[in-house]
Enzyme design. Structure first.
Site, PDB file in Angstrom:
ATOM      1  N   HIS A  72       5.469  -1.386   0.909  1.00  0.00           N
ATOM      2  CA  HIS A  72       4.857  -2.473   0.151  1.00  0.00           C
ATOM      3  C   HIS A  72       5.909  -3.089  -0.769  1.00  0.00           C
ATOM      4  O   HIS A  72       6.607  -2.356  -1.473  1.00  0.00           O
ATOM      5  CB  HIS A  72       3.711  -1.951  -0.736  1.00  0.00           C
ATOM      6  CG  HIS A  72       2.528  -1.449   0.003  1.00  0.00           C
ATOM      7  ND1 HIS A  72       1.409  -2.224   0.214  1.00  0.00           N
ATOM      8  CD2 HIS A  72       2.282  -0.247   0.570  1.00  0.00           C
ATOM      9  CE1 HIS A  72       0.516  -1.512   0.875  1.00  0.00           C
ATOM     10  NE2 HIS A  72       1.021  -0.307   1.104  1.00  0.00           N
ATOM     11  N   HIS A 107       5.219   1.843   6.686  1.00  0.00           N
ATOM     12  CA  HIS A 107       5.384   0.534   6.057  1.00  0.00           C
ATOM     13  C   HIS A 107       5.761   0.695   4.590  1.00  0.00           C
ATOM     14  O   HIS A 107       5.493   1.713   3.971  1.00  0.00           O
ATOM     15  CB  HIS A 107       4.135  -0.343   6.197  1.00  0.00           C
ATOM     16  CG  HIS A 107       2.876   0.237   5.649  1.00  0.00           C
ATOM     17  ND1 HIS A 107       2.172   1.253   6.257  1.00  0.00           N
ATOM     18  CD2 HIS A 107       2.183  -0.055   4.521  1.00  0.00           C
ATOM     19  CE1 HIS A 107       1.096   1.543   5.552  1.00  0.00           C
ATOM     20  NE2 HIS A 107       1.083   0.773   4.473  1.00  0.00           N
TER      21      HIS A 107
END
Length: 131
Positions: free
Chosen positions: A95, A93
């Site tokens: 941010h 992922h």
């Protein structure tokens, strides 16, 4: 065992989703550093971002750019910072963190405690700006 992000992708648990396509999803971080802190997650469950093949990596980053532009339209900030840490959830992922100073992206900072209503409104605002 599916990651918590896969459970959000599969709608097994709730998430404040701001954008989605066939390959990735964006949703608000439940422990945000700043208002609008969003996670960009590939739908393919891969532990480490740099283990994605080049095509998936490129698609994910182009999607992150699209979402970042939407965040910048609705959150009062100078920039959208990006961070790839990936230790807290074993699912790649990125941010996206709205910032006005370098310290805004410090993961040691206390996290915001936004109400569910505030999170829902932020998600709605970002979603409308991305689409």
């Amino acid at each position: 065992m599916p990651s918590i992000f896969t459970k959000i992708i599969n709608r097994e648990i709730p998430g404040h989703i701001v954008a989605e396509n066939d390959h990735a999803i964006a949703f608000l971080d439940i422990r945000p550093l700043t208002k609008g802190h969003t996670l960009i997650v590939p739908k393919q469950e891969v532990d480490y971002l740099f283990d994605l093949d080049d095509e998936a990596y490129t698609r994910l980053n182009l999607f992150a750019k699209q979402v970042a532009i939407g965040i910048k339209k609705v959150i009062n900030c100078q920039r959208i910072a990006t961070a790839v840490i990936g230790l807290e959830v074993p699912h790649a992922h990125i941010h996206l963190i709205p910032i006005n100073s370098m310290s805004d992206a410090n993961f040691s900072n206390p996290k915001l405690n936004l109400s569910d209503e505030e999170m829902a409104q932020v998600a709605t605002d970002i979603r409308s700006a991305v689409n």
